[in-house]
Motif scaffolding. Structure first.
Motif, mmCIF file in Angstrom:
data_model
loop_
_atom_site.group_PDB
_atom_site.id
_atom_site.type_symbol
_atom_site.label_atom_id
_atom_site.label_comp_id
_atom_site.label_asym_id
_atom_site.label_seq_id
_atom_site.Cartn_x
_atom_site.Cartn_y
_atom_site.Cartn_z
ATOM 1 N N GLY A 1 0.813 -1.212 0.000
ATOM 2 C CA GLY A 1 0.000 0.000 0.000
ATOM 3 C C GLY A 1 0.846 1.262 0.000
ATOM 4 O O GLY A 1 0.416 2.293 0.497
ATOM 5 N N ARG A 2 2.063 1.203 -0.553
ATOM 6 C CA ARG A 2 2.950 2.363 -0.610
ATOM 7 C C ARG A 2 2.446 3.418 -1.577
ATOM 8 O O ARG A 2 2.525 4.606 -1.326
ATOM 9 C CB ARG A 2 4.353 1.959 -1.119
ATOM 10 C CG ARG A 2 5.163 1.100 -0.208
ATOM 11 C CD ARG A 2 6.619 1.040 -0.700
ATOM 12 N NE ARG A 2 6.761 0.697 -2.111
ATOM 13 C CZ ARG A 2 6.860 -0.529 -2.582
ATOM 14 N NH1 ARG A 2 6.796 -1.558 -1.766
ATOM 15 N NH2 ARG A 2 7.008 -0.753 -3.873
ATOM 16 N N SER A 3 1.980 2.945 -2.733
ATOM 17 C CA SER A 3 1.658 3.874 -3.815
ATOM 18 C C SER A 3 0.221 4.358 -3.693
ATOM 19 O O SER A 3 -0.570 3.835 -2.928
ATOM 20 C CB SER A 3 1.830 3.168 -5.153
ATOM 21 O OG SER A 3 0.851 2.149 -5.274
ATOM 22 N N GLU A 4 -0.092 5.378 -4.482
ATOM 23 C CA GLU A 4 -1.444 5.921 -4.466
ATOM 24 C C GLU A 4 -2.457 4.876 -4.931
ATOM 25 O O GLU A 4 -3.469 4.648 -4.286
ATOM 26 C CB GLU A 4 -1.497 7.141 -5.387
ATOM 27 C CG GLU A 4 -2.460 8.198 -4.930
ATOM 28 C CD GLU A 4 -2.389 9.387 -5.872
ATOM 29 O OE1 GLU A 4 -3.416 9.718 -6.453
ATOM 30 O OE2 GLU A 4 -1.291 9.960 -6.032
ATOM 31 N N VAL A 5 -2.141 4.212 -6.047
ATOM 32 C CA VAL A 5 -3.038 3.171 -6.553
ATOM 33 C C VAL A 5 -3.147 2.051 -5.527
ATOM 34 O O VAL A 5 -4.230 1.553 -5.237
ATOM 35 C CB VAL A 5 -2.518 2.581 -7.882
ATOM 36 C CG1 VAL A 5 -3.470 1.510 -8.374
ATOM 37 C CG2 VAL A 5 -2.358 3.662 -8.919
ATOM 38 N N GLY A 6 -1.993 1.679 -4.949
ATOM 39 C CA GLY A 6 -1.992 0.617 -3.958
ATOM 40 C C GLY A 6 -2.855 0.981 -2.768
ATOM 41 O O GLY A 6 -3.669 0.178 -2.302
ATOM 42 N N HIS B 1 -5.303 3.021 -2.685
ATOM 43 C CA HIS B 1 -6.696 3.000 -3.124
ATOM 44 C C HIS B 1 -7.225 1.568 -3.112
ATOM 45 O O HIS B 1 -8.339 1.302 -2.655
ATOM 46 C CB HIS B 1 -6.817 3.590 -4.526
ATOM 47 C CG HIS B 1 -8.237 3.724 -4.990
ATOM 48 N ND1 HIS B 1 -8.946 2.650 -5.489
ATOM 49 C CD2 HIS B 1 -9.082 4.783 -5.014
ATOM 50 C CE1 HIS B 1 -10.156 3.055 -5.814
ATOM 51 N NE2 HIS B 1 -10.262 4.332 -5.531
#
Lengths: 704, 704
Positions: B251-256, B258
């Motif tokens: 869940g590091r990234s923005e998409v992740g 989300h």
């Protein structure tokens, strides 16, 4: 140079080969090449040379190179260092085209070895014979069964041919990655190890390999380079021909760099400059050996995506999140499915999450025909250039693996241009069966995303090479003269090269600096003008914010007095008066001469960015304006130029023009230059240009 | 809490188990656990429950849980979501201690599923029965043959027991890493997947697992955490007991991020805060799945080095350089051999380079007894805690592999405490034979160095836990009141908590601000004092550099006028007068309430460091002064505090005191706080302290 290029062909595709020092024992260095050649069914003629035997491994043996019935294309020298010189002489006399020297004990060992190597190189050069090595593991090219190597890695299993080339200075490293490639089922087209590089070096081997039609990607390894021009040409040709280069360059750390110099004669340039050159030419620098193989494997088919859009299909939400994280980190775009497509998918599998990652949940496994339609719809509607499926340990069961693969093949039939990839853990034979059907497979999701990101990287690099205008001719070299240059001279020279400076005027020894200051306007800056005083502030040779004529006279006199006191020997040209310029973003630029790459341009933001954060970047000179733009965007402080903290965006176009002009100046004058410093440079808001406030040119002590 | 902890024991070490929804088909979800239990020779009693059959896979089947002859420790619910509630009721009625719920279709699916899950959880809680899942893959513990799972990854091959635990929210990810561990020959001690976590979560499973004596290292996976206290306790216990945790947090990234929120009910805290908590507690955050396995494999023996000194032995110079690069990047010290030892090695092998990397060259292979003495001398004289040998593809040949291993074993006999490791590529059975003899083996040199660096990381983390003083009791909560706090109130409250502010005085509505300013001294700063005006500069509510009494009166009046104009509704307490303080390094500190971890302290340098470079770091509150020191050293701009650009070193000790005090204030008041900002804070030169110039406390709108 073209002739030298062609001359690598006999080495990698010989019709006949002599093995000097041939051994009947297939485990010995002199026995292995013969064994491999016979096991591989090499179609050319092999002449063992061993004066002490009539036959070697069943082949007729010859007493000497002179006795051979014909001149072989290549000679393999499997003799100790002490015997090498005679063997090279015999080959040269016989007009052999190329020789491979296995033995160590040359330049890498001691001075005597270095002398031996130089003598050997001289003999070869005189006869036009090319030399590979010494201290190398040789070459191979599995498609023709040609194995001019004694690498023990081939014991038991030879290589499969394939579109991957290996060019490695280190034989041990080259063998290691060849072995790892074989374990992954990758075929190798050409394998060249260059060892001590007394003649053929990594640059030339790379230059030749990227021209080969059967090669799509090269895994390269080097500690340093010897020939910048050939090296850069190789990178450039690769980029133009859409051949991917995946490079392991070692010597990043202090200890590593120390070991490089203790290990080889290669000049290790600054590692940061290597890094910059790789970026400049679109080379992928592998951070790890595993990454080198991951990326090469993905590039092996020579297929690159149109964009970076990726659709992620998962049966596990958490896994999908991890992959989305990794995809974003790798520069891929995890773009959501179009809204109407999401509705369609939602209708098919109400439990599923159809955004992207598309999470069909493990429940989808209970109805494979439905999952097939679902994936097909995702591929058709998503418009993705990449598809990745997250299967985890699911395909570890052979029956299930087969059905999953069929499902994916059926689903992707109408989306032929999508690059299909999978993260899964399964026994090698299952992984190979997926790969045989065109899937890129990696058991590590991060590694898979890195490899897909590399495909985007190469696509962009190849596009840049195609779009690039042909290089403008360099300007004529400037007349830099023999002695040190004063600031005023440096600015005059650099102005002619297209760098902008503030208007300024020199008040000569007899001139009235007050009057000169009036002509410039107030406030102004007054500096000592002397070719002998490079660091003017250190002797109090600069006055800033001078407000009027009287202050100009007073400050000017004080500067001259301090200069006379601190540097009585210096030639004083007078006082330089320029307007006081403030505002804009402060940056610095410069030129230095890198031991490997010659003139390189450095760029960074001023102040703490350079001094504390070492936030600078490099390019080999010359480069064009678009490359300068890429360079500028690389620094961490780039947002400052874009207009951070409420400031307007800076004139990045003008800055790029300046950096490119500086690079062209550096390239045109590389033989006379030692360094150039433009510090500080002020970048004003967009449209208002760039001005360098100070300039320092240091010429080479030995100007030609 | 202790009682709840003990209650995981029946789940992982049951004496008897009921399988509800047992299937005769060993491929079905209800059939697999039974098959695995029987294949593994589970010693406990197994009760299949299936009302439609008399026997299941040859065992007597029962019609219902009520019919069982005894109460099982654990029930496995292999029934669809719709049937789960009845089964849970039956188990609760029978006083089963724990149940594992496989089925999906609960909170992860839709609102109806969420309601179902809540009802189920309520039933279990009422009877004291623990629940694992739903939507999970269950548990296993190979030492006792206990397989409460339907993971297809176990098809064909069960797991070997070993010192590695797996605790994973995601069943798919847990199975994937279990499969990869098995491929590497690693044994697994405990495997727990928590799925929807309606009762048992990753925190509790981790807390229990790190207490188990057969576990040395845990591979954990989570998207977020639900219970901060249990989670932090688990990390703390692991650190104290020297159990390594290798965590994959997604869940590091923005998409992740989300996708996390679309996928589970877990609250995903700020990823940067997770990162900080992992550093705080010495957890190794794996960047990739491969790294998670590399590090866990190195930690499996529970042996950690005394220092980070590594001796690198190579037969290939280039390979040695690569390894030295990687070792340095991993935080290892490639310390040179002592001079006299170098002389001794040089005498043994004149061609070799004995510094470190110790390069014996490929020639050493021709005399293995000599190489044995050489390596023994290197180990004895070098004083290294790590030895790594670079063998490349050498050991790929079985005969050679055996001899090399014997050589190393003989050479290392008198250096028993050295951690021995190797980079080599060879078939799995050869790698396993080296591992069985105690070598850490990785075919990727970078991965190997990362894993060895992780051993140093854990050694330091465990030492910190041992040396740490027991936590001082938190201060009593402050009286924050119900409404907004003005700057003066905030400073008074924080002063009591140990934060230093400049002397200041409030000129109330009727007071003469000129006289107050005289008492403070000039130059001074005058600010509007109002609990309703948080951002004073925005309304012109601040005057700096006020030079004398008259100016103080004029500026004060102007400020009051502007406040009245812009914020006629605001409560005005008067004007705050403080001395004008300049100099020192500007930093900022603050407190926010993280959704996962509650009160966290943020720290960074002021200006571009925060605004452009986002150069900030976090810690969960409270923390001690030594942790504050580690926090301060983490920011990229740290050199500024050490005294960059000719400035003296700043008072880092005082800064650490302030951050620790702020963290203790935050922890004591977490229920009433929303945020605290200290901005700017000036850190003066060493010995001269730290002063916060402004303070803002925002209390929770709903104070308890």
């Amino acid at each position: 140079m073209l002739e030298r290029m062609n001359s690598l062909a006999p080495l990698l595709a010989p019709n006949s080969v002599a093995l000097i020092g041939a051994s009947d024992d297939p485990q010995r260095i002199g026995g292995r090449p013969l064994r491999y050649l016979r096991e591989a069914g090499f179609a050319g003629t092999v002449f063992p040379v061993n004066p002490r035997r009539d036959t070697v491994q069943g082949l007729r043996s010859y007493a000497s190179v002179a006795d051979l019935p014909e001149t072989p294309d290549v000679a393999i020298l499997a003799v100790p260092a002490a015997g090498t010189l005679d063997a090279v002489r015999a080959c040269a006399a016989r007009k052999v085209k190329a020789a491979i020297v296995f033995s160590a004990g040359f330049a890498e060992a001691d001075d005597a070895g270095r002398a031996l190597q130089e003598e050997m190189t001289g003999i070869a050069r005189e006869s036009g014979m090319r030399l590979l090595g010494p201290n190398c593991l040789g070459v191979f090219s599995p498609a023709t069964g040609w194995y001019g190597t004694f690498s023990a890695m081939l014991d038991g299993t030879l290589m499969q041919p394939g579109p991957v080339g290996i060019v490695s200075q280190s034989g041990a490293y080259g063998s290691h990655i060849a072995h790892l490639a074989r374990q992954r089922g990758m075929g190798i087209g050409k394998f060249i190890t260059t060892g001590n590089e007394c003649d053929i070096d990594v640059a030339e081997a790379l230059r030749w390999t990227v021209e080969q039609p059967d090669i799509n990607v090269v895994m390269a390894y080097a500690e340093g380079i010897r020939n910048r021009d050939v090296f850069l040409d190789a990178l450039h040709v690769a980029q133009k021909r859409e051949k991917a280069i995946v490079f392991m360059k070692v010597g990043r750390s202090e200890v590593g760099a120390h070991a490089v110099s203790s290990h080889t004669a290669a000049l290790a340039g600054s590692d940061a400059v290597f890094d910059a050159v790789f970026r400049q030419y679109g080379v992928w620098r592998a951070r790890t050996t595993a990454e080198q193989l991951d990326v090469a494997q993905a590039c092996a088919r020579g297929v690159y995506p149109k964009s970076n859009r990726i659709g992620i299909f998962t049966l596990s939400g958490g896994f999908g999140i991890q992959m989305a994280d990794d995809a974003e980190a790798a520069g891929l775009d995890v773009a959501p499915m179009p809204e109407d497509a999401q509705r369609k998918l939602k209708a098919m599998l109400p439990y599923a999450s159809p955004r992207n990652p598309v999470d069909a949940t493990a429940q989808a496994l209970t109805d494979l025909p439905l999952m097939t339609s679902y994936v097909a719809a995702m591929l058709e509607k998503g418009g993705y250039d990449f598809f990745t499926g997250i299967f985890g340990s699911g395909p570890a069961s052979p029956t299930f693996a087969h059905r999953l693969r069929e499902m994916l093949e059926t689903a992707s039939r109408s989306s032929a241009s999508t690059i299909m990839s999978l993260t899964m853990s399964a026994p090698p034979e299952i992984v190979r069966s997926y790969e045989a059907h065109g899937f890129i497979v990696n058991e590590d999701g991060t590694a898979l995303m890195t490899a897909l990101g590399a495909l985007v990287h190469f696509r962009e690099s190849f596009d840049r090479a195609r779009q690039k205008e042909s290089d403008a001719p360099l300007p004529a070299p400037a007349t830099l003269g023999a002695g040190p240059l004063g600031e005023h001279q440096a600015k005059t020279i650099l102005s002619a090269a297209g760098i902008r400076f503030p208007a300024e005027a020199l008040a000569g020894p007899g001139d009235d600096v007050g009057a000169v200051a009036v002509s410039i306007g107030f406030p102004c800056v007054i500096k000592i003008a002397s070719p002998d005083i490079a660091h003017k502030t250190e002797i109090g040779g600069v006055a800033i914010g001078v407000a009027d004529e009287a202050e100009a006279r007073a400050k000017g006199a004080a500067i001259l007095a301090r200069a006379a006191e601190h540097r009585p020997d210096a030639q004083i040209d007078g006082l330089l008066v320029s307007p006081m310029i403030s505002g804009g973003v402060e940056v610095i630029a410069g030129v230095s001469i890198d031991p490997s790459f010659g003139p390189v341009v450095m760029f960074g933001l001023g102040g703490i960015f350079v001094e504390v954060l070492k936030d600078v970047t490099f390019r080999a000179a010359p480069f064009d304006v678009s490359e300068a733009h890429r360079m500028i965007r690389e620094i961490r402080g780039y947002p400052v130029l874009e207009g951070a903290r409420g400031a307007p965006p800076a004139d990045i176009d003008a800055l790029a023009d300046m950096l490119s002009a500086l690079s062209r100046f550096a390239a045109a004058n590389e033989r006379c230059l030692d360094s150039v410093d433009l510090n500080p440079v002020r970048v004003f808001e967009a449209g208002k240009g760039v001005v360098a406030l100070d300039a320092l040119i240091v010429t080479r002590s030995s100007t030609p």
